[in-house]
Design an enzyme around this catalytic site. Structure first.
Site, PDB file in Angstrom:
ATOM      1  CB  THR A  31      41.902  46.772  34.661  1.00  0.00           C
ATOM      2  OG1 THR A  31      42.092  45.450  35.109  1.00  0.00           O
ATOM      3  CG2 THR A  31      43.224  47.443  34.447  1.00  0.00           C
ATOM      4  NE  ARG A  41      47.250  38.758  40.351  1.00  0.00           N
ATOM      5  CZ  ARG A  41      46.397  39.459  39.615  1.00  0.00           C
ATOM      6  NH1 ARG A  41      46.044  40.666  39.977  1.00  0.00           N
ATOM      7  NH2 ARG A  41      45.894  38.955  38.504  1.00  0.00           N
ATOM      8  N   GLY A  94      49.804  41.533  38.845  1.00  0.00           N
ATOM      9  CA  GLY A  94      48.995  41.141  37.691  1.00  0.00           C
ATOM     10  C   GLY A  94      49.578  41.698  36.406  1.00  0.00           C
TER      11      GLY A  94
END
Lengths: 353, 353
Positions: B218, B246, B248
């Protein structure tokens, strides 16, 4: 003082003896905690809900549905089920009812579809599951549970979430399954208003002119089971005329849903954007835990001070491991019900009842 | 003691006098606070980053890029820009670099694409913007800002978020714009491993066998500007071989990103599922505010106690309004840098430096 000491001492001896005598395993030790009082609370959304907007028959029908949902969840707890099972059982009654903005009766998006969000959290393990923007899953809360139990992720969205649902053999339906005429009428009204104001201003300002009732509507449940474990769940169709794949607070762990045995379990309903920015559900739990204040004080502070100051309307249902329940809201009304061990069900809609 | 009192008294008189003499407006009053120390911290992801995995040239290249990003953000602050401007300027350097899992260099989904997430929060107003699952937006963090400023919502997802981006005239690119050969290799390895273990077990267990480095990566920045206002932002490609849409922690306000002038600003990087369940960014702020503890203590507790106990690896960067910075991580390394008023830039990758 001596009496207290003696009592504690005797209690300790008895516990110790029974452990030795019966060789309690962990599972048995958990069974021994069945004295924990069971309790459940549910909501069907908050908003500008006033008595004059209901016929007596409508009001009775809403109350009966809330009672049915809270009783169904309570029955699960009474039969020794987990708080997660109870939360899902109660929410599925509300998802199947056209009265509430979740499942059947969900609001319409700007494009005339239904995009459903849900989340679920287990206060013992802090495991969680959430889905956003699903269109063909008959029970979003049941899919949230499957995400929690069967996927490596916490949150799945859109078509990917539906692909997972099919893999898990979740019941799928046409999007029109969630249609209701009264929600279609709400969409038409909202679009009329939006199209008019958008011509004069920008998207952000146009949405701000929508009546607050168009901005939310959610169902949720929180429960504590005989093992003292908490759970929380929320399911919604989101905001009428929502656009651009908008995600509200309901599928956001910490915003619309949070559960932690160390503090409390919360399900929120309100103007989702505020509930995300103020991470409402987790903030109530955090205040309870870090400030060492009772559940009701934490929930009241967030809903009737923090959110009111910010301009965020809505409410929450909250429960702690002792079975204390708090259901504050800063709107005119909130569809709500609760049931505790050895007490009759409480069902309410308006501010003063 | 007398000296201190005199000094405070004189200071008060001068402030009072100048307010009266020059009739300070609110805007001028804010300008008068330019004494607030400016500071910025950035990260480029945490993981099993060890010195032996770098050639000296690679290590230098990473350090130079981190330095470039922190300097760019600092320059914005130095020139009187807001913390939000600084956070975006720094993150855009990292998004454009193939070294980090955001923008160019983002990991691949299971289906061989890039789905990008980002979020941004303003600590003064608590306004926030987030996007998830965008595929064609050249700077996800800039889109998050547009969501904050120009949309009625906090979080937009998928194609809807892209529709909004086009309406806002954000620069759009082909998905292949984010391609890099080393990330493709990571996907191939991950899929090979997943396909092998999935045949023997279920999806959930299969993903658990992936090396932790496949689970995150990230970029993020936190800053305080001369007005004492905090901001925080995070941008990511998510988890290698992610599936099912998905989402996060990076686009989740409260999990990957949080900012509140009353406490701190945090950007997180780590195994996102844990960061959502423990609502890491908001929890650090909540502990600081409710337990009245310093920033470093709150951040260290969450990263090196709560997350370690839970098994969630990663780290955070955190800053408070006084310019204190804390950058704890529980993994082997974290790409990080910071710069404070009148101090040289700090740039680091490994545990002990």
């Amino acid at each position: 003082m001596l009496h207290m000491f003696q009592s504690k001492f005797i209690h300790g001896v008895i516990l110790f003896s029974s452990s030795v005598l019966f060789g309690l395993s962990n599972a048995h030790a958990e069974d021994a905690r069945i004295s924990n009082p069971i309790a459940i609370a549910i909501h069907g959304g908050a908003g500008t809900i006033s008595k004059e907007n209901f016929t007596p028959e409508q009001e009775t029908a809403y109350r009966n549905k809330l009672k049915e949902a809270v009783d169904r969840g309570y029955l699960v707890l009474q039969q020794g089920g987990t708080s997660t099972d109870a939360v899902i059982a109660a929410i599925q009654i509300l998802e199947a009812s056209p009265f509430f903005n979740a499942g059947v009766g969900a609001v319409y998006t700007y494009d005339g579809e239904h995009e459903l969000d849900a989340s679920l959290m287990d206060g013992k393990t802090l495991e969680a599951g959430a889905v956003s923007g699903v269109k063909h899953v008959s029970s979003p809360i049941a899919l949230a549970r499957a995400v929690k139990d069967k996927s490596p992720h916490v949150m799945l969205s859109g078509e990917g979430a539906e692909e997972f649902a099919r893999q898990q053999n979740r019941p799928m339906v046409e999007n029109s399954h969630f249609d209701t005429p009264h929600r279609k009428l709400q969409l038409d009204k909202a679009k009329q208003k939006l199209n008019k104001t958008e011509a004069e201003t920008d998207i952000k300002s146009a949405y701000q002119t929508l009546p607050t009732n168009f901005k939310y509507g959610t169902v949720g449940a929180v429960a504590v089971d005989k093992f003292g474990n908490l759970a929380s769940g929320t399911s919604t169709g989101g905001m009428t005329a929502k656009r651009f794949g908008r995600v509200g607070d309901s599928p956001i762990i910490g915003a619309g849903t949070y559960a932690n045995n160390d503090s409390c379990a919360v399900s929120a309903t309100g103007h989702g954007e505020y509930f995300i920015r103020y991470h409402v559900a987790a903030d109530i739990c955090a205040r309870m835990q870090y400030q060492d204040i009772p559940l009701a004080q934490a929930a009241e502070t967030v809903v009737n001070q923090v959110l009111v100051d910010a301009g965020g309307s809505g409410g929450v249902i909250a429960i702690d491991a002792k079975g204390n329940i708090s259901m504050p809201f800063n709107s005119k009304g909130m569809y709500r019900a609760s049931r505790k061990q050895d007490e009759p069900a409480y069902v309410a809609i308006f501010k003063t009842e």
